[in-house]
Design a protein around this motif. Structure first.
Motif, short mmCIF file in Angstrom:
data_model
loop_
_atom_site.label_atom_id
_atom_site.label_comp_id
_atom_site.label_asym_id
_atom_site.label_seq_id
_atom_site.Cartn_x
_atom_site.Cartn_y
_atom_site.Cartn_z
N MET A 85 -10.58 -34.46 12.77
CA MET A 85 -10.03 -36.13 13.09
C MET A 85 -8.96 -35.96 13.74
SD MET A 85 -8.89 -38.73 10.17
CE MET A 85 -8.07 -37.63 9.09
N GLY A 86 -8.46 -36.87 14.64
CA GLY A 86 -7.21 -36.88 15.32
C GLY A 86 -7.29 -36.17 16.56
N TYR A 87 -8.53 -35.73 17.04
CA TYR A 87 -8.35 -35.04 18.36
C TYR A 87 -8.91 -35.65 19.71
CZ TYR A 87 -7.59 -30.17 16.70
OH TYR A 87 -6.98 -29.18 16.19
N GLY A 88 -8.80 -37.14 19.42
CA GLY A 88 -9.07 -38.06 20.46
C GLY A 88 -10.60 -38.03 21.15
N LYS A 89 -11.49 -37.43 20.28
CA LYS A 89 -12.98 -37.46 20.44
C LYS A 89 -13.56 -38.82 21.08
CE LYS A 89 -14.41 -36.48 16.50
NZ LYS A 89 -13.31 -36.60 15.81
N THR A 90 -13.19 -39.95 20.37
CA THR A 90 -13.75 -41.47 20.61
C THR A 90 -13.21 -41.86 21.72
OG1 THR A 90 -14.15 -41.90 18.34
CG2 THR A 90 -14.07 -43.48 19.82
N THR A 91 -11.59 -41.62 21.78
CA THR A 91 -11.22 -42.20 23.26
C THR A 91 -11.50 -41.51 24.53
OG1 THR A 91 -9.24 -42.63 21.59
CG2 THR A 91 -8.49 -42.71 24.04
N ALA A 92 -11.82 -40.10 24.32
CA ALA A 92 -12.02 -39.49 25.52
C ALA A 92 -13.69 -39.94 26.05
CB ALA A 92 -11.93 -38.13 25.36
N VAL A 93 -14.24 -40.14 25.26
CA VAL A 93 -15.80 -40.54 25.29
C VAL A 93 -15.90 -41.90 25.96
CG1 VAL A 93 -18.08 -41.02 24.53
CG2 VAL A 93 -16.97 -38.87 23.90
N LYS A 104 -13.90 -28.77 19.78
CA LYS A 104 -12.56 -29.06 19.62
C LYS A 104 -11.59 -28.26 20.42
CE LYS A 104 -10.45 -26.19 15.93
NZ LYS A 104 -9.30 -25.66 16.64
N GLU A 105 -11.94 -27.06 21.00
CA GLU A 105 -11.06 -26.14 21.88
C GLU A 105 -11.24 -26.98 23.13
OE1 GLU A 105 -12.38 -23.74 18.55
OE2 GLU A 105 -13.49 -25.03 19.81
N THR A 106 -11.99 -27.59 23.45
CA THR A 106 -12.20 -28.40 24.99
C THR A 106 -11.02 -29.40 24.77
OG1 THR A 106 -14.48 -27.73 25.23
CG2 THR A 106 -13.57 -29.78 26.48
N LEU A 107 -11.02 -30.10 23.55
CA LEU A 107 -10.14 -31.24 23.41
C LEU A 107 -8.44 -30.77 23.12
CD1 LEU A 107 -12.56 -33.49 21.36
CD2 LEU A 107 -12.07 -33.50 24.08
N GLU A 108 -8.28 -29.62 22.91
CA GLU A 108 -6.85 -29.09 22.67
C GLU A 108 -6.19 -29.15 24.07
OE1 GLU A 108 -7.96 -26.54 18.53
OE2 GLU A 108 -7.76 -25.44 20.58
N LEU A 109 -5.11 -29.60 24.10
CA LEU A 109 -4.25 -29.47 25.38
C LEU A 109 -3.42 -28.14 25.55
CD1 LEU A 109 -2.80 -33.14 25.64
CD2 LEU A 109 -4.93 -32.08 26.69
N VAL A 110 -3.56 -27.58 26.56
CA VAL A 110 -2.84 -26.32 26.58
C VAL A 110 -1.33 -26.67 27.17
CG1 VAL A 110 -4.79 -24.82 27.32
CG2 VAL A 110 -3.51 -25.97 29.32
N PRO A 111 -0.30 -25.91 27.19
CA PRO A 111 1.16 -26.36 27.65
C PRO A 111 1.13 -27.12 28.81
CG PRO A 111 1.04 -24.15 26.55
CD PRO A 111 -0.35 -24.41 26.80
#
Length: 828
Positions: free
Chosen positions: A37-45, A174-181
């Motif tokens: 929850m909270g990783y922006g899945k829905t928004t991104a899709v 989820k690794e794809t949706l995690e933002l790097v610095p």
């Protein structure tokens, strides 16, 4: 971290790495976007697909109900094809292979206007192996132009590795949706904040690229000019989202947090003032945790925010929560969501309104809601039940439908006691209640026609018209292939049983708006057939079809047509058998009577078992998978008749012998003598095959002892290919000589007809089709109508119809799905 002049925290930011991954949605039948929850899945899709401009079908899952899931799933196609949407809704969730194939056909026949993306959001909420299996089947069948996306916190699909290996699955974790610095810096810059690389590194170390935490920290920074290291998401949310809200908006979002999603009208109903729209606009414009779906016209609060608000709701006093649940119940009641209304009435302790809702009569029964409804009514005070006798009686009916017979009996006793002691009831209402009660408790004597009829007569005398409790659209035959099977309970009394059914229906059919209409004619037609009087059986068979059709009784029509199919087999008319089977299936599908699709399969499977064609028996029957069917318990014994013959022709003699006790136990519950007769015959046949002839003779004698007083010959005739020597031995020993002579005479004609059909239609080599027939067959298998095929080939629709009849007869099939199977084999 330096401030820019203007902030826009609702700005969306998707780095090329994420958008590139999302592009894969269009290259695979299935994409799973899996992250907590909270990783922006829905928004991104959603944003990616909206920008792509594709046809988007979006379903959000709110609970674990398969029926709710299926209702939403089917409704996605309404604008594209309302007729097939209605068929999908009538079909219900396909929990078995036969229903799933029908669902696939309906979905595949929907014309999609170019590539369409079907998104199932919050897929983890359903958490159902049956739904997983259906999604897998849908994906593996690769419906043209349809791509499926599952947005989920986790996946329980078992075939992930296999789907990947076959090239069906694109898996985004989820690794794809995690933002790097670097991407965190880009996100903040899009929102008006410039980060130093060290600050971006610090934010990454704190949040691990979790977009929700980054968003909340940004809001705190905008408000206070700094960010804290608070890791608790609810603490962040309280400081950054909740505390800045006005008291009015705080109260409003707490009010709405009891819903998974809500409409503008729903919010007005709950809040009660005209400024609701302004409140909603203010929240959605400033808060990324509340969104409006323009396509569905609904508002949706993020689960993180909902979870926080529900914690705030718990701090409110009990009166506030009761009023809130009461309003929610009224909303659902107004909109026809009866079980949701009952749930909210329970939450506020309003048992009177629970029973009032049950009295309404429009609540459809669902096994998924069984435990909840029983819990609510168990806690309901007796005095409340007494105030709502119709509602309580309706609850008793649900208990019977749930097969909770002990609780049903207890509820009936409680109802009877309440009626007797309630002096406030006027005579008219009391008569009506007792009449409905008599009709309901007739089922406690199921299969005992005289006892059932006693209740029906009392109900008929007490009620001035049809009862209101029983669902007159239910399948009166329970999915059985035979009416005689259902009501033949006492050896030597079959003829009387037919008369008893005729007399019972005089009262029962008017009380239920036609239920059981024509069943007495069917049972008599079956009695004549089983005794070998085929002329009268055929006359009554036609009469029973018309009678049942006039009363709109599709289950009874199938039983009547099954008699006609068996008569056609005896005459050696295989083409007529196929025509009747085809009509049976078409009528059931076109009439959306999906409860009966397994019944049609059983008719077909039994005929092919008699013709020893093991490869043409539906797979679910061949494997004994009755639990995956839509048959109701009273029809289980008819399945065992088909399954038993299937085991016999497959040479599974030991399995058949081992299953016999179960078959007998099922056929002894009411009892059902036809099931017992067939089982003893199958035992005799199987034991003879393993050289236990004395035991075989004993079983055959048991079957004869039950059947011969009523001259039930045909079960023996149909299985003479296995038991003929046993019958000859018994007759030679002086047992049942005349009856056995009649059986063997009938068998001689039956054997010749059967051998003729096998010789003409079932050969070792594949049947030969002409080039034109193959052309027609391919178009038919692709789903073209007769008229469309005729237009393409410059021939009339009637010519196509006659050609297909010839093709079906040559191939010994009766459906386009089997035709496709033949063509696939031909192409190999």
């Amino acid at each position: 971290m330096s401030k820019a002049k203007q902030y826009n925290p609702r700005s969306l930011y998707f780095p090329e790495r994420i958008t590139g991954t999302m592009d894969g949605i269009f290259d695979y039948p299935l994409t799973i976007v899996e992250a907590p929850m909270g990783y922006g899945k829905t928004t991104a899709v959603r944003e990616h697909l909206n920008q792509a401009g594709v046809n988007l079908l979006w379903l959000r899952v709110y609970d674990g109900s398969t029926s709710s899931f299926w209702n939403g799933f089917a409704q996605l196609f309404r604008e594209l094809d309302d007729d097939r949407t209605q068929s999908l809704l009538c079909l219900g969730f396909p929990e078995d292979v036969i229903s799933a194939q029908e669902a696939l056909k309906l979905i595949g026949d929907i014309e999609l206007p170019g590539p369409a993306i079907l998104v199932i959001d919050d897929y983890h909420m359903i958490d159902s192996p049956a739904v997983n299996s259906f999604i897998e089947l849908l994906v593996e069948n690769e419906i043209d132009n349809l791509h499926i996306v599952l947005s989920t916190r986790y996946t329980t699909i078992q075939k992930l590795a296999e789907l990947k290996l076959k090239g069906y699955l694109h898996h985004i974790s989820k690794e794809t949706l995690e933002l790097v610095p670097q991407e965190i810096a880009g996100y903040y810059h899009a929102c008006g904040i410039k980060l130093k690389s060290s600050e971006a590194d610090q934010l990454y170390a704190l949040t691990e690229g979790w977009i929700s935490a980054l968003y909340l920290l940004m809001l705190e920074y905008i408000a206070e000019g700094r960010y804290t290291s608070a890791k608790n998401i609810y603490t962040l949310m309280e400081k950054a989202i909740y505390d800045p809200l006005s008291d009015e908006i705080k109260e409003f979002v707490i009010t709405m947090c009891i819903f998974e999603n809500f409409t503008h009208e729903q919010a007005v109903h709950m809040w009660g003032t005209e400024d609701t729209g302004m409140l909603l606009d203010g929240i959605t414009n400033k808060n990324a945790f509340v969104n409006y779906d323009d396509r569905l016209k609904t508002y949706h609060m993020h689960k993180i925010f909902t979870g926080f608000l529900q914690g705030e709701l718990e701090k409110k006093d009990i009166r506030f929560k009761q009023d809130l649940n009461q309003k929610a119940a009224r909303w659902h009641l107004k909109n026809g969501d009866y079980f949701d209304a009952i749930h909210y009435f329970y939450e506020c302790g309003n048992f009177d309104n629970i029973l009032t809702t049950l009295e309404d009569g429009r609540l459809t029964f669902s096994y998924e809601k069984e435990d909840y409804l029983m819990k609510y009514m168990e806690e309901c005070p007796r005095e409340v039940k007494a105030r709502h006798p119709f509602g309580f009686l309706k609850y008793a009916l649900y208990l019977f439908s749930y097969n909770e017979l002990a609780l049903f009996g207890k509820a009936c006793e409680e109802f009877s006691s309440m009626i007797e002691t309630d002096s406030s009831l006027n005579d008219g209402l009391k008569r009506r209640l007792i009449g409905e009660y008599e009709l309901l408790i007739s089922f406690t004597a199921y299969n005992d026609l005289p006892k059932m009829s006693q209740h029906h007569r009392k109900a008929f005398e007490l009620l001035t018209g049809p009862g209101v409790l029983l669902n007159t659209r239910s399948v009166w035959t329970f999915g059985s292939t035979s009416v005689l099977y259902l009501y033949y309970r006492e050896s030597g009394r079959l003829k009387e049983h037919v008369r008893e059914l005729e007399e019972a229906l005089i009262y029962y059919t008017p009380l239920t708006n036609g239920q059981g209409g024509g069943a007495d004619y069917v049972m008599e037609a079956e009695r004549q057939f089983f005794s070998g009087d085929f002329v009268n059986a055929e006359i009554l068979g036609h009469k029973s079809v018309y009678q049942a059709q006039s009363k709109m009784q599709p289950g009874t029509v199938i039983c009547a047509m099954f008699v006609q199919i068996r008569l056609a087999l005896f005459k050696g008319d295989f083409s007529d058998m196929l025509d009747i089977l085809q009509k049976m299936r078409v009528d059931i599908i076109s009439g959306r009577q999906y409860m009966l699709i397994h019944t049609v399969d059983m008719c077909e499977g039994y005929i092919y078992s008699l013709l020893n064609q093991t490869d043409k028996i539906p797979q679910w029957i061949a494997t004994g998978s009755i639990s995956s069917s839509r048959l109701m318990f009273p029809a289980f014994g008819t399945f065992n008749i088909v399954f038993g013959r299937t085991l016999l022709i497959n040479g599974e003699y030991l399995k058949l012998i081992g299953s016999a006790d179960y078959f007998i136990s099922i056929a002894s519950v009411f009892p059902n003598l036809l099931g017992q007769i067939y089982t003893h015959i199958y035992l005799a046949a199987a034991r003879r095959q393993i050289f236990a002839e004395d035991d075989a003779i004993s079983n055959l004698e048991q079957a004869l002892a039950i059947a011969m007083p009523d001259r039930v010959y045909m079960p023996f005739v149909e299985n003479c290919d296995y038991i003929e020597p046993l019958l000859i031995r018994l007759a030679g020993e002086g047992h049942y000589r005349e009856d056995i002579a009649r059986i063997l005479t009938l068998y001689e004609t039956y054997r010749q007809s059967k051998e003729q059909i096998i010789r003409e239609y079932f050969t070792e080599e594949k049947p030969w089709l002409t080039d034109r027939e193959i052309e027609i067959a391919r178009l038919a298998a692709e789903g073209y109508t007769n008229a469309e095929i005729g237009k393409q080939l410059y021939i009339s629709a009637n010519t196509v119809k006659m050609a297909l009849k010839s093709i079906y007869a040559k191939l010994s099939i009766n459906s386009r799905s089997l035709l496709q199977q033949y063509l696939n084999d031909l192409d190999r």
